[in-house]
Design an enzyme around this catalytic site. Structure first.
Site, PDB file in Angstrom:
ATOM      1  N   CYS A 142      14.848 -59.228  22.062  1.00 32.95           N
ATOM      2  CA  CYS A 142      14.445 -58.639  23.350  1.00 32.95           C
ATOM      3  C   CYS A 142      13.190 -59.256  23.967  1.00 32.95           C
ATOM      4  CB  CYS A 142      14.251 -57.138  23.189  1.00 32.95           C
ATOM      5  SG  CYS A 142      15.685 -56.310  22.507  1.00 32.95           S
ATOM      6  N   ARG A 177       3.822 -67.708  16.378  1.00 29.91           N
ATOM      7  CA  ARG A 177       5.056 -68.242  15.792  1.00 29.91           C
ATOM      8  C   ARG A 177       5.690 -67.221  14.860  1.00 29.91           C
ATOM      9  NH1 ARG A 177       3.787 -72.831  12.747  1.00 29.91           N
ATOM     10  NH2 ARG A 177       3.194 -73.975  14.617  1.00 29.91           N
ATOM     11  N   SER A 178       5.647 -65.949  15.230  1.00 29.80           N
ATOM     12  CA  SER A 178       6.275 -64.945  14.378  1.00 29.80           C
ATOM     13  C   SER A 178       7.788 -65.098  14.467  1.00 29.80           C
ATOM     14  CB  SER A 178       5.856 -63.539  14.809  1.00 29.80           C
ATOM     15  OG  SER A 178       6.414 -63.212  16.063  1.00 29.80           O
ATOM     16  N   ASP A 200       0.337 -71.722  16.020  1.00 27.15           N
ATOM     17  CA  ASP A 200      -0.026 -70.501  15.295  1.00 27.15           C
ATOM     18  C   ASP A 200      -1.399 -70.687  14.663  1.00 27.15           C
ATOM     19  OD1 ASP A 200       0.262 -71.762  12.832  1.00 27.15           O
ATOM     20  OD2 ASP A 200       1.690 -70.301  12.036  1.00 27.15           O
ATOM     21  N   ILE A 201      -1.777 -69.746  13.812  1.00 30.92           N
ATOM     22  CA  ILE A 201      -3.131 -69.763  13.270  1.00 30.92           C
ATOM     23  C   ILE A 201      -3.366 -70.997  12.378  1.00 30.92           C
ATOM     24  CG2 ILE A 201      -2.517 -68.269  11.303  1.00 30.92           C
ATOM     25  CD1 ILE A 201      -5.620 -67.246  12.836  1.00 30.92           C
TER      26      ILE A 201
HETATM   27  N1  LIG Z   1       5.445 -56.830  24.907  1.00 26.17           N
HETATM   28  C1  LIG Z   1       6.414 -56.905  24.043  1.00 26.17           C
HETATM   29  O1  LIG Z   1       7.556 -56.768  24.375  1.00 26.17           O
HETATM   30  C2  LIG Z   1       6.091 -57.204  22.644  1.00 26.17           C
HETATM   31  C3  LIG Z   1       4.794 -57.350  22.275  1.00 26.17           C
HETATM   32  N2  LIG Z   1       4.470 -57.655  21.001  1.00 26.17           N
HETATM   33  C4  LIG Z   1       3.054 -57.841  20.754  1.00 26.17           C
HETATM   34  O2  LIG Z   1       2.847 -59.242  20.555  1.00 26.17           O
HETATM   35  C5  LIG Z   1       1.849 -59.432  19.592  1.00 26.17           C
HETATM   36  C6  LIG Z   1       2.386 -60.283  18.440  1.00 26.17           C
HETATM   37  O3  LIG Z   1       3.404 -59.587  17.767  1.00 26.17           O
HETATM   38  P1  LIG Z   1       4.135 -60.264  16.513  1.00 26.17           P
HETATM   39  O4  LIG Z   1       4.614 -61.595  16.897  1.00 26.17           O
HETATM   40  O5  LIG Z   1       5.095 -59.252  16.026  1.00 26.17           O
HETATM   41  O6  LIG Z   1       2.881 -60.380  15.514  1.00 26.17           O
HETATM   42  P2  LIG Z   1       2.686 -61.190  14.154  1.00 26.17           P
HETATM   43  O7  LIG Z   1       1.440 -60.646  13.562  1.00 26.17           O
HETATM   44  O8  LIG Z   1       3.942 -61.198  13.375  1.00 26.17           O
HETATM   45  O9  LIG Z   1       2.432 -62.709  14.625  1.00 26.17           O
HETATM   46  C7  LIG Z   1       1.239 -63.142  15.223  1.00 26.17           C
HETATM   47  C8  LIG Z   1       1.292 -64.644  15.481  1.00 26.17           C
HETATM   48  O10 LIG Z   1       0.089 -65.050  16.148  1.00 26.17           O
HETATM   49  C9  LIG Z   1      -0.469 -66.168  15.473  1.00 26.17           C
HETATM   50  N3  LIG Z   1      -1.918 -66.165  15.619  1.00 26.17           N
HETATM   51  C10 LIG Z   1      -2.799 -65.234  15.180  1.00 26.17           C
HETATM   52  N4  LIG Z   1      -4.048 -65.610  15.484  1.00 26.17           N
HETATM   53  C11 LIG Z   1      -3.974 -66.789  16.127  1.00 26.17           C
HETATM   54  C12 LIG Z   1      -4.917 -67.682  16.682  1.00 26.17           C
HETATM   55  N5  LIG Z   1      -6.213 -67.425  16.650  1.00 26.17           N
HETATM   56  N6  LIG Z   1      -4.480 -68.803  17.258  1.00 26.17           N
HETATM   57  C13 LIG Z   1      -3.160 -69.087  17.313  1.00 26.17           C
HETATM   58  N7  LIG Z   1      -2.220 -68.279  16.811  1.00 26.17           N
HETATM   59  C14 LIG Z   1      -2.613 -67.150  16.213  1.00 26.17           C
HETATM   60  C15 LIG Z   1      -0.032 -66.000  14.041  1.00 26.17           C
HETATM   61  O11 LIG Z   1      -0.124 -67.223  13.352  1.00 26.17           O
HETATM   62  C16 LIG Z   1       1.399 -65.487  14.220  1.00 26.17           C
HETATM   63  O12 LIG Z   1       2.271 -66.575  14.450  1.00 26.17           O
HETATM   64  C17 LIG Z   1       1.378 -58.047  19.203  1.00 26.17           C
HETATM   65  O13 LIG Z   1       0.274 -57.717  20.025  1.00 26.17           O
HETATM   66  C18 LIG Z   1       2.561 -57.178  19.507  1.00 26.17           C
HETATM   67  O14 LIG Z   1       2.194 -55.830  19.734  1.00 26.17           O
HETATM   68  C19 LIG Z   1       5.415 -57.871  20.060  1.00 26.17           C
HETATM   69  C20 LIG Z   1       6.728 -57.724  20.338  1.00 26.17           C
HETATM   70  C21 LIG Z   1       7.148 -57.335  21.649  1.00 26.17           C
END
Ligand SMILES: NC(=O)C1=CN([C@@H]2O[C@H](COP(=O)(O)OP(=O)(O)OC[C@H]3O[C@@H](n4cnc5c(N)ncnc54)[C@H](O)[C@@H]3O)[C@@H](O)[C@H]2O)C=CC1
Ligand SMILES: Nc1nc(=O)c2c([nH]1)NC[C@@H]1CN(c3ccc(C(=O)N[C@@H](CCC(=O)O)C(=O)O)cc3)C=[N+]21
Length: 303
Positions: A142, A177-178, A200-201
């Protein structure tokens, strides 16, 4: 040129009427079950937001809060329950390999986020249909799909190019890159012809279609380049870093850039508006629309 701020609600409204009218024609209503097994406040917000918007569209939603140790059994039960049309698990649950196992446990016929290995394989392999006759589309996750719809809405996709090549010539950064958002999103964009820096990080990878390869899919290669090298090259910068302290430095952005944030916190500084041509501060409402569409699609395939 002043920056245009595009709100997710504007994009989501393209889908609302169509979804409502389709639901109103159904005798039994599609029912989504969401499993919340973490204490992520944003997952809870998402659950509330989906609950409200699904109800408005006439769709049924039930949130089941379970300890993560019981999640496997709970998913199996929902898989076997005919009253459940769609299943959504809020991630991250464990934040490691175990999450992939949970994704694969959801029955593909009920997998509203298309995270099961069946759909995942199709996404990464650029195979867009479930059947040979190309009558049933594969389910896409989604949020990646929501970002694609946002980019299409603001004119990033060039429809005068052939289907499957609408992003040719575009350079795009995806900072995240999640497995549930950033990686599938980077793959979708590369499969449509973009050159994608997946950041990613730990490192940066380049996703792009290989014009010499027989397959229609993309390749991923690691690069030693740093964000400060690649961000200035990008026409579109998409961020999803879940930490409030993280800010994409405005000084790195190319003038006229399209900036899109899907994280639940603001990853761009307020000054982004001085540099960007278009700024999309959040996409959540479009995610909910895509969730409704995927639920309807699965329900129609089931019947
Ligand atoms: N608006 C929407 O529809 C959605 C929003 N989200 C939001 O998106 C965000 C991420 O969610 P997920 O991917 O599930 O989280 P996750 O924690 O699984 O992945 C986070 C990603 O960000 C990267 N990252 C972290 N710090 C970094 C940095 N300083 N520099 C570069 N990359 C960095 C990590 O390496 C990882 O790839 C959250 O805030 C979540 O709430 C998630 C899903 C849907
Ligand atoms: N498997 C899985 N898929 C997800 O898509 C997923 C997830 N897990 N875990 C948690 C994050 C977070 N997320 C949001 C989506 C929409 C809004 C949303 O609709 N927000 C509204 C309102 C928010 C408010 O008013 O507080 C808005 O952006 O306007 C928020 C957050 C999806 N996530």
């Amino acid at each position: 040129m002043p920056c245009k701020v595009v709100l997710a609600a504007e994009v989501a409204s393209n889908y609302t009427a169509e979804i409502k009218s389709e639901v109103s024609q159904k005798e039994t209503k599609p029912r989504l079950v969401g499993f919340l097994a973490n204490d992520d406040i944003y997952a809870e917000k998402y659950a509330q937001s989906s609950s409200k918007h699904l109800a408005e569209a006439g769709l049924e939603f039930e949130l089941r809060q379970v300890p993560r140790e019981s999640l496997e059994a709970a998913i199996r039960e929902a898989n076997a329950d005919d009253r459940v049309s769609g299943i959504l698990v809020y991630y991250p649950v464990y934040g490691d390999d175990r999450d992939q196992k949970l994704q694969d446990l959801v029955d593909p016929t009920k997998d509203v986020e298309g995270l099961n290995v069946v759909y995942n394989g199709k996404l990464y392999g650029n195979d867009r249909f479930l059947d040979e006759e190309k009558t049933r589309k594969a389910i896409l996750p989604c949020t990646p799909l929501a970002v694609v719809k946002v980019l299409d809405h603001i004119g990033v996709y060039n429809h005068s190019l052939p289907y499957g090549d609408h992003l040719r010539g575009k350079t795009i950064a995806v900072v995240n890159r999640s497995e549930v958002v950033g990686r599938p999103l980077a793959a979708l964009l590369a499969n449509d012809g973009a050159k994608v820096y997946s950041i990613d990080i730990n490192d940066i990878q380049i996703y792009e279609r290989d014009p010499t390869a027989s397959i229609n899919s993309h390749t991923a290669t690691k690069t030693e380049l740093k964000p400060e090298d690649v961000i200035p090259l990008c026409d579109v910068v998409i961020t999803g870093v879940p930490t409030a302290a993280y800010k994409m430095p405005t000084s790195l952005l190319k003038p006229g850039v399209v900036a899109v944030n899907f994280a639940s916190v603001r990853n761009f500084e307020p000054e982004v508006k001085d540099v960007a041509s278009i700024y999309v501060p959040s996409v959540g409402k479009v995610t909910v629309s895509m969730l409704q569409r995927n639920l309807l699609r699965l329900f129609n395939y089931q019947h």
